[in-house]
Design an enzyme around this catalytic site. Structure first.
Site, short mmCIF file in Angstrom:
data_model
loop_
_atom_site.label_atom_id
_atom_site.label_comp_id
_atom_site.label_asym_id
_atom_site.label_seq_id
_atom_site.Cartn_x
_atom_site.Cartn_y
_atom_site.Cartn_z
N ASN A 42 0.88 -1.17 0.00
CA ASN A 42 0.00 0.00 0.00
C ASN A 42 0.91 1.22 0.00
OD1 ASN A 42 -1.72 2.09 0.54
ND2 ASN A 42 -2.65 1.17 2.36
N ARG A 61 -2.59 -1.97 -3.45
CA ARG A 61 -3.75 -1.10 -3.29
C ARG A 61 -3.62 0.05 -4.29
NH1 ARG A 61 -4.62 3.65 0.94
NH2 ARG A 61 -6.79 4.10 0.45
N HIS A 113 -12.83 3.67 0.28
CA HIS A 113 -12.83 2.60 1.29
C HIS A 113 -13.53 1.35 0.75
CE1 HIS A 113 -13.00 6.02 4.49
NE2 HIS A 113 -11.74 5.61 4.40
N ARG A 153 -11.62 16.36 7.93
CA ARG A 153 -12.36 16.73 6.71
C ARG A 153 -13.78 17.13 7.07
NH1 ARG A 153 -11.12 11.34 3.54
NH2 ARG A 153 -9.16 11.05 4.65
N GLU A 194 -8.19 -4.66 5.45
CA GLU A 194 -8.05 -4.37 4.03
C GLU A 194 -6.94 -5.20 3.39
OE1 GLU A 194 -9.14 0.08 3.29
OE2 GLU A 194 -8.71 -0.17 5.41
#
Ligand code: AMP
Length: 400
Positions: free
Chosen positions: A7, A90, A179, A240, A384
């Site tokens: 990743n 990823r 996601h 965010r 993940e």
């Protein structure tokens, strides 16, 4: 099979080696400060972390150090690179090109390059990881797994923004969602855990971490999700803003003498619970402690976060025309019992009941709703890397 999961970010990369048969993690770690100075963290299963400071001018030196650590005669997990059967990468943005994980080929790399303006920070870093691995492990099959792919099943009514349609056609401006690897993994695990038939199920997945998104999954396929063209949309997050009136960009720009990028920087980095808590913290542990000792801003931040999660779940119950299960995952979803019970207590009217004792259990798949709850609510830890490993094996067996 031994699968290396990579990743790759712009100045860091995370890795794991997973035995795909037992699904055990053999070794894992990360490289940090690539291009600055360089730091390798390596951990073989069952042993302590080893930290090595060493120059990593580019991702090539970083990945080479990872491969050397994996082959270290004392603490390594392979004796030669030939033992790595596949690499799973990823990739953040697959645009409309990719609705699932795919074998990495020259055409695939070109198609990912074409999506770069949709993820200008992430996709170039992901591609660097792919190119370096191809160079250092020529002949090893590699698979790309996209954050956006799972959401490609959304219908047009969910992904189209109500703006002139030419902008979708010309510039591909639409909701993509992120996601996806986590939403896909957790929706499948939820069905398995609860004994539901995934192909006849209505599941809402709440991935609540520093970045947060919710998805509505019908019969195993995503029908809506809260992030948009970029991961700035939707819920209130760590730093965010999530959804705000777009006019704020011009309004705040005029007040602060900033251009659109300057305002977006504020919406990405200084907003969410961090901004609402007057810069106190983006971490829910700090916010809960502060709120408990009477800090009003911290309480407001938690309230706004939970309210947005609640109203999004409500919207997705409508989109799904009912719900069988609601799953919480990621840092906040897995660990913060107060967020889970605050959110779920807003659904009393529809017969959802939380068992507070079960809600306090941590670290594993747990059903936190009572036996007489009309909807099953559970905590399902996301993974993940394991999802990428499973996809990598599946893609390779399809391409044999
Ligand atoms: P993630 O992005 O999934 O790694 O989630 C990171 C966030 O999870 C942190 O910023 C915290 O807000 C939250 N978190 C992690 N551990 C806990 C905990 N024990 N209690 C509450 N929140 C937590």
């Amino acid at each position: 099979m031994k699968v290396l999961i990579i990743n790759c970010g712009s100045s860091s990369l995370k890795y794991q080696v997973i035995d795909s048969d037992s699904e055990e993690v053999l070794a894992k770690g990360l490289c940090e400060r690539i291009g600055i100075d360089g730091r390798l963290v390596y951990q073989k299963a069952g042993l302590d972390k080893e930290i090595t400071e060493a120059p990593m001018p580019t991702h090539k030196e970083a990945i080479q150090m990872v491969l050397d650590a994996l082959q270290n005669p004392k603490t390594g997990v392979i004796s030669s690179l030939k033992e790595i059967d596949a690499v799973g990468h990823r990739v953040v943005h697959g645009g409309e090109e990719f609705s699932g994980s795919v074998l990495i080929t020259d055409e695939m790399i070109k198609a990912v390059e074409n999506c770069t303006d949709l993820a200008p920070l992430h996709n170039p870093a992901n591609l660097i990881g792919i190119r370096v691995c191809k160079e250092l492990m020529p002949g090893t099959p590699m698979v790309g797994c996209f954050d956006t792919a799972f959401h490609q099943t959304m219908p047009a009514k969910a992904y189209l923004y109500p703006i002139p349609i030419e902008y979708y056609e010309k510039y591909h401006i639409r909701k993509y969602g992120f996601h996806g690897t986590s939403h896909s993994f957790v929706s499948k695990e939820t069905a398995k855990f609860l004994g539901l038939d995934l192909n006849h199920s209505k599941i809402i997945v709440c991935h609540l971490g520093n970045g947060a998104s919710i998805s509505a999954v019908k019969d195993g396929r995503c029908i809506d999700t809260s992030m948009g063209l970029t991961p700035l949309a939707g819920l209130c997050m760590g730093t965010r803003s999530g959804d705000v009136d777009p006019s704020i960009v011009e309004f705040l720009g005029k007040k602060l003498n900033l251009d659109a990028s300057g305002v977006l920087q504020i919406l990405n980095k200084k907003s969410g619970v961090l901004g609402l808590s007057r810069g106190l913290s983006s971490d829910f542990r700090d916010l809960s402690a502060a709120a408990e000792s009477g800090n009003r801003d911290a309480q407001n931040a938690l309230d706004v976060f939970c309210y947005r999660v609640t109203t999004t779940i409500g919207a997705y119950i409508a989109a799904l025309d009912g719900v069988d299960a609601i799953a919480f995952t990621a840092g906040i979803g897995e660990n913060d019992k107060d967020v889970r019970s605050t959110v779920m207590n807003n659904f009393h009217y529809m017969g959802i009941r939380i068992d507070e004792e079960k809600n306090s259990i941590r670290g594993e798949n747990v059903k936190i709703s009572t036996d007489d709850s009309k909807v099953a609510v559970c905590v399902i830890p996301t993974n993940e890397e394991l999802a990428i490993c499973r996809d990598t094996v599946a893609v390779l067996s399809e391409n044999k």
